[in-house]
Design an enzyme around this catalytic site. Sequence first.
Site, short mmCIF file in Angstrom:
data_model
loop_
_atom_site.label_atom_id
_atom_site.label_comp_id
_atom_site.label_asym_id
_atom_site.label_seq_id
_atom_site.Cartn_x
_atom_site.Cartn_y
_atom_site.Cartn_z
N ASP A 59 11.45 71.54 17.59
CA ASP A 59 10.81 71.21 18.86
C ASP A 59 11.69 71.74 20.00
OD1 ASP A 59 9.87 70.01 21.16
OD2 ASP A 59 9.79 67.99 20.30
N ILE A 60 11.16 72.62 20.79
CA ILE A 60 11.97 73.29 21.82
C ILE A 60 12.44 72.32 22.91
CG2 ILE A 60 10.14 74.06 23.40
CD1 ILE A 60 11.66 76.82 23.35
N GLY A 64 -0.32 72.37 24.35
CA GLY A 64 0.68 73.06 23.54
C GLY A 64 2.11 72.76 23.98
N VAL A 65 2.94 73.78 23.92
CA VAL A 65 4.35 73.61 24.27
C VAL A 65 4.51 73.28 25.76
CG1 VAL A 65 4.87 76.07 24.64
CG2 VAL A 65 6.65 74.55 23.82
N ASP A 66 3.62 73.78 26.58
CA ASP A 66 3.64 73.49 28.02
C ASP A 66 3.50 71.98 28.25
OD1 ASP A 66 3.64 74.01 30.74
OD2 ASP A 66 1.61 74.85 30.80
N TYR A 101 -3.45 80.83 23.14
CA TYR A 101 -3.81 82.17 23.64
C TYR A 101 -4.15 83.16 22.53
CZ TYR A 101 -2.88 81.21 28.61
OH TYR A 101 -2.94 80.74 29.90
N GLY A 151 -0.25 80.47 20.24
CA GLY A 151 -1.01 79.23 19.99
C GLY A 151 -2.40 79.36 20.60
N SER A 167 2.28 82.91 23.56
CA SER A 167 0.90 83.40 23.34
C SER A 167 0.36 83.19 21.93
CB SER A 167 0.75 84.90 23.69
OG SER A 167 0.64 85.08 25.09
N1 AR6 Z 1 8.28 73.33 20.50
C1 AR6 Z 1 8.18 74.61 20.08
N2 AR6 Z 1 7.01 75.24 19.91
C2 AR6 Z 1 5.88 74.54 20.17
C3 AR6 Z 1 5.89 73.19 20.63
C4 AR6 Z 1 7.17 72.58 20.79
N3 AR6 Z 1 7.30 71.32 21.20
N4 AR6 Z 1 4.60 72.78 20.78
C5 AR6 Z 1 3.81 73.83 20.44
N5 AR6 Z 1 4.57 74.87 20.06
P1 AR6 Z 1 0.89 77.35 22.94
P2 AR6 Z 1 0.19 79.89 24.30
C6 AR6 Z 1 4.18 76.22 19.59
O1 AR6 Z 1 -0.53 77.09 22.64
O2 AR6 Z 1 -0.49 80.39 23.07
C7 AR6 Z 1 -1.06 75.82 27.38
O3 AR6 Z 1 -2.19 75.04 27.67
C8 AR6 Z 1 2.78 76.45 19.09
O4 AR6 Z 1 2.64 75.94 17.75
O5 AR6 Z 1 1.72 76.22 23.43
O6 AR6 Z 1 1.12 80.82 25.03
C9 AR6 Z 1 -0.56 76.58 28.59
O7 AR6 Z 1 -0.69 75.81 29.76
C10 AR6 Z 1 2.68 77.97 19.14
O8 AR6 Z 1 3.31 78.55 17.99
O9 AR6 Z 1 1.06 78.55 24.06
C11 AR6 Z 1 -1.45 77.77 28.60
O10 AR6 Z 1 -2.68 77.50 29.21
C12 AR6 Z 1 3.53 78.32 20.37
O11 AR6 Z 1 4.29 77.13 20.66
C13 AR6 Z 1 -1.65 78.08 27.13
O12 AR6 Z 1 -1.46 76.84 26.46
C14 AR6 Z 1 2.73 78.70 21.59
O13 AR6 Z 1 1.53 77.96 21.62
C15 AR6 Z 1 -0.63 79.06 26.62
O14 AR6 Z 1 -0.94 79.41 25.29
#
Ligand code: AR6
Length: 181
Positions: free
Chosen positions: A19-20, A41-43, A132, A130, A128
């Site tokens: 977990d980042i 997601g991570v955001d 995206y 997840g 991107s």
């Molecule tokens: N720690 C590390 N990685 C994580 C965590 C965490 N706590 N949680 C999720 N991931 P995503 P995107 C992974 O969807 O595709 C948001 O709504 C996840 O499993 O978070 O760039 C933003 O506001 C995946 O492998 O980001 C944007 O609207 C990776 O992080 C949109 O999502 C990225 O997934 C961005 O989409």
Amino acid sequence: MPTSSLTLNGRRLELETGDITRQAVDAIANAANSALRGGGGVDGAIHRAAGPGLLDELVRRYPDGTPTGTAVETSGHGVAARWILHAVGPVWRGGSRGEAEQLVGAYRSCLALCDRLGARSVAFPAISMGIYGYPGEEGARTAVRTVAQHLRGESSLTLVRFVLFSDETRRLFDAALAGKR
Ligand code: AR6
């Protein structure tokens, strides 16, 4: 899964599953959207861990957000890292809309911010890959290649860690790193 790593120019590129938001590094990158107002997601996880001061800072300093393929910094608020780098990767639209350049841009902007801030360590999620929808193999290869190129040059960074949230994403990054050896 144990950490995998590669040393480039005396600097470490590491892969970890986890977990980042819990990383003890100088900076963590966020996979944000161009409005910079939080999301899923991570955001979502980073905003929850950092607390409401993060959104306040983003609204105050970046009223117009930031374009796809770029990144901006804030302080870390409630997370252990001193800085959060809000990177905007592309939404995957088939691959002919500049997605690869935008993904490279998102990582490079974070790396350039690290150098400007004097950060010695940074952790990245799989930008991107997840919500995206960026294809896994290509996304992981682009991420590893872009960071490896940066570490071969001049940089304040001595450690770049990809923190992968699932075994599947970790496997993709392991394969990309193996291609760099
Ligand atoms: N720690 C590390 N990685 C994580 C965590 C965490 N706590 N949680 C999720 N991931 P995503 P995107 C992974 O969807 O595709 C948001 O709504 C996840 O499993 O978070 O760039 C933003 O506001 C995946 O492998 O980001 C944007 O609207 C990776 O992080 C949109 O999502 C990225 O997934 C961005 O989409």
